[in-house]
Scaffold this active site. Structure first.
Site, PDB file in Angstrom:
ATOM      1  N   ASP A 228       0.868  -1.177   0.000  1.00  0.00           N
ATOM      2  CA  ASP A 228       0.000   0.000   0.000  1.00  0.00           C
ATOM      3  C   ASP A 228       0.905   1.226   0.000  1.00  0.00           C
ATOM      4  OD1 ASP A 228      -1.867   1.996   0.352  1.00  0.00           O
ATOM      5  OD2 ASP A 228      -3.005   0.903   1.888  1.00  0.00           O
ATOM      6  N   GLU A 230      -0.258   4.253  -0.917  1.00  0.00           N
ATOM      7  CA  GLU A 230      -1.280   5.315  -0.869  1.00  0.00           C
ATOM      8  C   GLU A 230      -1.870   5.567  -2.266  1.00  0.00           C
ATOM      9  OE1 GLU A 230      -3.904   6.414   0.272  1.00  0.00           O
ATOM     10  OE2 GLU A 230      -3.026   7.278   2.087  1.00  0.00           O
ATOM     11  N   ASN A 231      -3.187   5.566  -2.272  1.00  0.00           N
ATOM     12  CA  ASN A 231      -3.951   5.696  -3.529  1.00  0.00           C
ATOM     13  C   ASN A 231      -3.567   4.603  -4.511  1.00  0.00           C
ATOM     14  OD1 ASN A 231      -5.348   8.035  -2.659  1.00  0.00           O
ATOM     15  ND2 ASN A 231      -3.496   9.231  -3.097  1.00  0.00           N
ATOM     16  N   GLY A 305      -3.940   4.047   5.459  1.00  0.00           N
ATOM     17  CA  GLY A 305      -3.323   5.278   5.939  1.00  0.00           C
ATOM     18  C   GLY A 305      -4.313   6.330   6.372  1.00  0.00           C
ATOM     19  N   ASP A 306      -5.488   6.337   5.726  1.00  0.00           N
ATOM     20  CA  ASP A 306      -6.539   7.311   6.066  1.00  0.00           C
ATOM     21  C   ASP A 306      -7.558   6.711   7.039  1.00  0.00           C
ATOM     22  OD1 ASP A 306      -7.825   5.502   4.487  1.00  0.00           O
ATOM     23  OD2 ASP A 306      -8.522   6.942   2.987  1.00  0.00           O
ATOM     24  N   HIS A 425     -24.804 -13.791  11.536  1.00  0.00           N
ATOM     25  CA  HIS A 425     -24.971 -12.416  12.018  1.00  0.00           C
ATOM     26  C   HIS A 425     -24.996 -11.475  10.826  1.00  0.00           C
ATOM     27  CE1 HIS A 425     -20.698 -11.144  11.550  1.00  0.00           C
ATOM     28  NE2 HIS A 425     -20.377 -12.349  11.962  1.00  0.00           N
ATOM     29  N   HIS A 473     -28.720 -12.783  24.322  1.00  0.00           N
ATOM     30  CA  HIS A 473     -30.128 -12.396  24.251  1.00  0.00           C
ATOM     31  C   HIS A 473     -30.298 -11.044  24.929  1.00  0.00           C
ATOM     32  CE1 HIS A 473     -31.423 -13.496  28.466  1.00  0.00           C
ATOM     33  NE2 HIS A 473     -30.368 -14.285  28.372  1.00  0.00           N
ATOM     34  N   GLU A 475     -33.601  -8.316  25.378  1.00  0.00           N
ATOM     35  CA  GLU A 475     -35.043  -8.161  25.128  1.00  0.00           C
ATOM     36  C   GLU A 475     -35.550  -9.300  24.255  1.00  0.00           C
ATOM     37  OE1 GLU A 475     -35.461  -4.068  23.903  1.00  0.00           O
ATOM     38  OE2 GLU A 475     -35.307  -3.382  25.994  1.00  0.00           O
TER      39      GLU A 475
END
Ligand SMILES: *[C@@H]1O[C@H](CO)[C@@H](O)[C@H](O)[C@H]1NC(C)=O
Length: 509
Positions: A228, A230-231, A305-306, A425, A473, A475
């Site tokens: 990486d 950047e960009n 990086g961002d 999930h 659990h 509610e």
């Protein structure tokens, strides 16, 4: 005339061990880099010391019960982490990795990543911290824990010392789980912006691991080791295809990126055996901004990086160096990693579940102990079930245990009345959903039963892909919940009881 031993001679002398008194001291990765005059300026590992003499803190954990912290140190100088100390400290509660200490003496510790160009999921915009139990392994037969990064998790140091800046030379390696990745941006380890924002091409130089094809990519379907910068994720000379950058299928993978003026390289190999290969070594990209580089010298783990934090992966150990390491020194580091003998270990605990068996799961929270995990259409909830309940309800409260769809070390739960549908999930709620044959589905439908957090249950059941999150659990509806967090169902009140279940013979099969 005595000549100075060559770097390679010194590296091998260290790799083979130095007799100090009567003790054979095996060199660590950072001793080897130092022998090549490319010393570590950051050394991070939750699994072991990376210098033969290091006996200081490896990482810090914080437990959910009282927010107390403790530092985990090696069993012996240069040795494997004392995982038993973590297990004792974290018994009957949850634990997060709060600090990954720098062993190099530069103080380049990694802590919870702050908000940047992208905010993290915490209420203050920080990224999440990793569970301390998400990535158990053994090294030479001794248990240790890696850093399991789920999407939203990240570590950073924006004030690192002695890291490469501008076009200065540096090297880095990391040992990762080659089977834990995704295509989101960006599971990185290495050099990044000090502002947590994208300040332009060439402002990063970090190892990337995953199967993103948004920029560069290699041969096959991935995952790939890339850089990486950047960009752009670069697999080689440009952020397009480099057919010499292979798809990786090793469970443990050694990854290397290094760069110096007008030269950089990607190398990799199986962290459990064999040697390194070079996937790219050559000139810098011609696109504007990458030659010379404008490295800023912050250190990131698990994020871009961002602060782009959509990616996942697992980190066991890694370092950054001053200077461009030779291939020979890196080869001796690879031999050291192989000798550390990384291996898989059990992901489960508590009452053992059997593939092919049918189970029901009863709540243990006071006032709710007649309720079982069931489904109403696609909602997973708890319902009161007794011997006189209808066959329909008994089937809705019964589950077939199958091999984990996303990891064979854990399990998936298939509906008895709707075969082919499983508990998964989704936005941290549990749903009953049909198998759609995607990697995302498989991972989201995989759960790892552990010893229960309270004394009334047999098991607590964590998500494979989000190890901080357990079947809970709240509610009368089921979630994968963390012990404290931004959602109401993450409440710490009654957490241990709400995530503890008695695994019983199924009401129906
Ligand atoms: C702690 O967890 C263990 C393992 O599940 C359990 O046997 C024990 O009863 C628990 N202790 C408390 C105080 O909850």
């Amino acid at each position: 005339m005595l000549s100075r031993p060559s770097i390679v001679q010194r590296a091998w002398a260290l790799a083979l061990g130095v007799i100090a008194g009567s003790t054979l001291v095996l060199a660590g990765p950072c001793d080897l880099y130092a022998s090549g005059d490319t010393p570590c300026i950051a050394a991070h590992s939750t699994t072991r010391a990376l210098y033969s003499a290091y006996s200081g803190s490896l990482y810090q954990v914080k437990r959910g019960s009282d927010s107390a912290t403790t530092a985990i140190v090696p069993l012996t100088a240069g040795g494997v982490a004392n995982a038993a100390a973590q297990d004792t400290f974290c018994a009957n509660t949850t634990c997060l990795i709060t600090i990954i200490y720098d062993q190099s003496g530069n103080g380049n510790h990694l802590t919870q990543a702050p908000p940047g160009g992208f905010d993290g999921p915490e209420s203050n915009g920080y990224d999440n911290l990793a569970s301390a139990i998400g990535a158990p392994v053994t090294l030479n037969g001794k248990k240790a824990y890696g850093v399991f990064v789920s999407p939203g998790t990240g570590y950073r140091n924006n004030e690192a010392s002695n890291t490469a800046t501008g076009d200065e030379a540096e090297g880095m390696y990391a040992v990762l789980d080659g089977t834990h990745y995704n295509g989101a941006c960006c599971f990185d380890y290495g050099n990044a912006e000090t502002s947590s924002t994208d300040t332009g091409n060439g402002h990063m130089e970090a190892i990337y691991y995953g199967d993103s094809t948004s920029w560069g990519y290699g041969s096959g379907d991935g995952p790939w080791i890339m850089a990486d910068l950047e960009n752009g994720l670069f697999s080689g000379y440009s952020a397009t295809e480099n057919s010499a950058d292979p798809s990786i299928s090793y469970r443990f993978v050694s990854t290397i990126v290094k760069g110096e003026p007008d030269q950089w390289a990607i190398r990799g190999g199986n962290a459990a055996s064999g040697s390194l290969s070079t996937y790219y070594s050559g000139v810098r990209p011609s696109a504007s901004g990458y030659n010379p580089m404008s490295k800023e010298g912050a250190i990131i783990l698990g994020i871009g990086g961002d602060n782009s934090n959509g990616a996942q992966g697992t980190f066991y150990e890694g370092v950054m160096t001053s200077g461009y390491p030779t291939d020979a020194v890196e080869n001796s580091v690879q031999a050291n990693i192989v000798a550390a003998k990384y291996a898989v270990t059990s992901l489960v605990g508590g009452t053992a579940l059997t593939v092919g068996s049918y189970v029901s799961l009863r709540a243990t929270t006071s006032g709710y102990t007649t309720r079982y995990i069931a489904h109403t259409d696609t909602t997973i909830n708890t319902q009161v079930v007794t011997s006189s309940s209808s066959t329909t309800l008994k089937e809705e409260a019964s589950w077939k245990v199958v091999t984990g769809l996303g990891n064979s070390g854990c399990y998936s739960f298939e509906s008895v009345d709707t075969p082919g549908s499983y508990i998964r999930h989704y936005n941290f709620a549990l749903l009953l959903a049909a198998d759609d044959s995607t990697k995302q589905f498989y991972e989201d439908a995989t759960f790892c039963p552990l010893a229960s957090l309270n004394s009334a249950g047999t098991n607590s059941i964590r998500s494979w892909s989000y190890p901080t999150r357990y079947f809970r659990h709240y509610e009368d509806v089921l979630y994968v919940a963390s012990n404290g967090g931004v959602d109401t169902f993450d409440s710490t009140t009654s957490f241990n009881d709400d995530v503890s279940w008695v695994v019983t013979t199924a009401w129906a099969s």
